[in-house]
Design an enzyme around this catalytic site. Sequence first.
Site, short mmCIF file in Angstrom:
data_model
loop_
_atom_site.label_atom_id
_atom_site.label_comp_id
_atom_site.label_asym_id
_atom_site.label_seq_id
_atom_site.Cartn_x
_atom_site.Cartn_y
_atom_site.Cartn_z
CB ALA A 75 -0.91 -0.02 1.22
N GLY A 118 0.68 -5.18 0.95
CA GLY A 118 -0.59 -5.28 0.22
C GLY A 118 -0.40 -5.91 -1.16
CD GLU A 121 -2.00 -7.93 3.17
OE1 GLU A 121 -1.86 -6.76 2.77
OE2 GLU A 121 -2.34 -8.22 4.33
#
Length: 267
Positions: A75, A118, A121
């Site tokens: 992120a 992220g 993920e």
Amino acid sequence: MTEAAGDARTPQYQYVLVETDGPVGIVRLNRPKVLNALCRDLIEELADAMTAFDRDEAIRCMVLTGNERAFAAGADIAEMADKGLADVTRDDLLGAWQRLWRIRKPVIAAVSGYCLGGGFELAMGCDIIIAAETAQFGQPEIKIGVIPGAGGTQRLTRVAGKYKAMEAILTGRMIPAREAEAWGLVTRVVPAEECLAEAVRLAHEIAKMPPIAVQMAKAAVLQAYETPLAAGLEYERRLFYSLFATEDQKEGMRAFLEKRAPQWRGR
Ligand code: DAK
């Protein structure tokens, strides 16, 4: 032959590039200067692009990729750094991510370079991961004062087990492609220059399969992460029976008996 971006099926976005290769939809994360850091607008655009492919009957399988240096380094830290609890709660950071987890068609991640936080993920939320030998996976959030927030503590643990996941998440260290393969985190590792091509080749192979059965197979496998075994077996059985209501089941079995190739209609 790849269709140029920018027409009705492949609208232009700021942070993702979208193209089609026959029945395969290809989405490329496109913030190379910041290693494809996943800012909010990028995730919104990604969810829009993938949802559009999910609804497009001509698309049977998707490939999600980045560039040689990074799939995504997580992120966007610059965007998050000054936020407070009220901001992250109000902004509903989770909303667009949730849309990604609801995609029904198979998504193959083609991962080269950094695949962190992220980004990892996001890759773990895909259905198949083709990793370049250069890929480096990791959940480094602990090093910046937080923990994984888009599924890392759950998905990594379910795949790699408590002891591997714990070490990775508590130290934030990078996991090279071959180690990730040994942990069962990737489908296979290929030379970097073949990574995207291998993912697209595999997507074409899946695109040749009967589309309703493909979606049900994806749903059934994902159910294995959600339910106890008995409930998962029951779910699988119901989906299996329901496929006998499709024309493709009749066609597939007849074609086998008649020793010819099946013609799938997606009905
Ligand atoms: N955010 C913003 N910018 C980033 C970035 C990131 N995650 N990663 C890299 N960049 C930027 C760098 O700041 C640098 O920008 P300039 O200085 O050139 O302007 C540029 O990309 C190139 O990076 P480096 O100069 O650092 O390149 P190096 O090769 O030296 O190092 C690196 C590469 C990947 C080791 C390093 O960039 C790095 O450590 N990056 C940060 C990795 C990280 O900590 N990632 C986890 C972020 S937290 C949630 C959803 C998602 C998440 C949480 C919740 N919800 C839905 C609730 C996810 C959280 C995270 O991912």
